[in-house]
Design an enzyme around this catalytic site. Structure first.
Site, short mmCIF file in Angstrom:
data_model
loop_
_atom_site.label_atom_id
_atom_site.label_comp_id
_atom_site.label_asym_id
_atom_site.label_seq_id
_atom_site.Cartn_x
_atom_site.Cartn_y
_atom_site.Cartn_z
N SER A 141 1.26 -1.52 0.06
CA SER A 141 0.05 -0.04 0.04
C SER A 141 0.67 0.92 -0.06
O SER A 141 1.64 1.04 0.67
CB SER A 141 -0.56 0.15 0.82
N TYR A 155 -1.48 -0.42 10.38
CA TYR A 155 -1.58 -0.36 9.12
C TYR A 155 -0.28 -1.08 8.10
O TYR A 155 0.17 -1.02 7.29
CB TYR A 155 -3.12 0.16 8.40
#
Length: 249
Positions: A141, A155
């Site tokens: 990501s 995350y």
């Protein structure tokens, strides 16, 4: 033209979103494709039907990346069906965002189990069955490089760890011509993060933060994965490549 005929692929987390787009793109370029799914067999079977419509072999494997050993078992199932794995893509993901005082060890472990441990386990299981010149891609990501919103601690940390893992594996497997990379999408129009403002009130603001002024499409991320898996991508390894529309620019 990207040519993947006679290649076999396993896409972990290939029943929806970016993972499904990757599975279908690889099939349309000539690869036989297995995918894993955590819960919805119907959704996975829909992807497999499209793989078969492209003229390729395909099958779905129930394997929840949260479960220890599940992705390794999926690799063995793919090898049993295809005899080898040429292309391994780890696309399973979860987005758990919250202030640090609301997080706990269980949520930390779950995020790292899906994003890091399952990638490691799949790669470890696949390498003995992968011929020289194989391809391993993890879907990371852009948040692995920037944390431009509050609440991204676990995350962002997990996606940064994925990039580190792929760099180390690239060095370890390079002598066999096996390439290992991370592809980092930015905001991408999926069910998890729709571009439609009626379904996602943050989408307009997020699109404005991208250099191209719009969300990415899953197929655009998938095209990069297919390139890395092809002969055109043999020089690229150990990299975290952003496919983020300028999100991190």
């Amino acid at each position: 033209m990207i040519e993947l005929s006679n290649k076999t692929a396993l896409v972990v987390g290939g029943s929806g979103g970016i993972g499904a787009a990757i599975a279908l793109t690889l099939a349309r370029q000539g690869a036989n494709v297995a995918i894993t799914y955590a819960r919805s067999a119907e959704r996975a079977q829909s992807v497999i039907e499209q793989v078969r419509q492209a003229g390729r072999k395909g099958f779905a494997i129930q394997a929840d990346a949260l479960e220890r050993g599940a992705t390794a078992r999926a690799v063995e199932a793919a090898v049993s069906e295809f005899g080898k794995v040429d292309i391994l893509v780890s696309a399973a993901g979860v987005f758990d965002a919250a202030p640090i005082d609301e997080l706990d060890g269980h949520r930390f472990d779950a995020t790292f189990d899906i994003h890091v441990r399952s990638v490691f386990e799949a790669a470890k299981a696949a390498v003995p069955h992968m011929q020289d010149g194989g391809t391993i891609v993890a879907i990371g990501s852009a948040f692995g490089q920037v944390a431009n919103f509050p609440g991204l601690s676990i995350y962002t940390a997990s996606k940064a760890a994925v990039a580190g893992l792929t760099r180390a594996l690239a060095r370890e497997l390079g002598s066999r011509g096996i390439t290992v990379n991370t592809v980092n999408p930015g905001p991408t129009d999926t069910e998890m993060n729709p571009a439609d403002p009626e379904r996602n009130p943050h989408s307009v603001a997020h699109a404005k933060m991208m250099a191209i002024g719009r969300y990415g499409k899953p197929e655009e991320v998938a095209a990069l994965v297919a390139f890395l898996a092809s002969e055109h991508g043999r020089l690229i390894t150990g990299q975290a490549i952003n496919a983020d529309g300028g999100w991190t620019a």
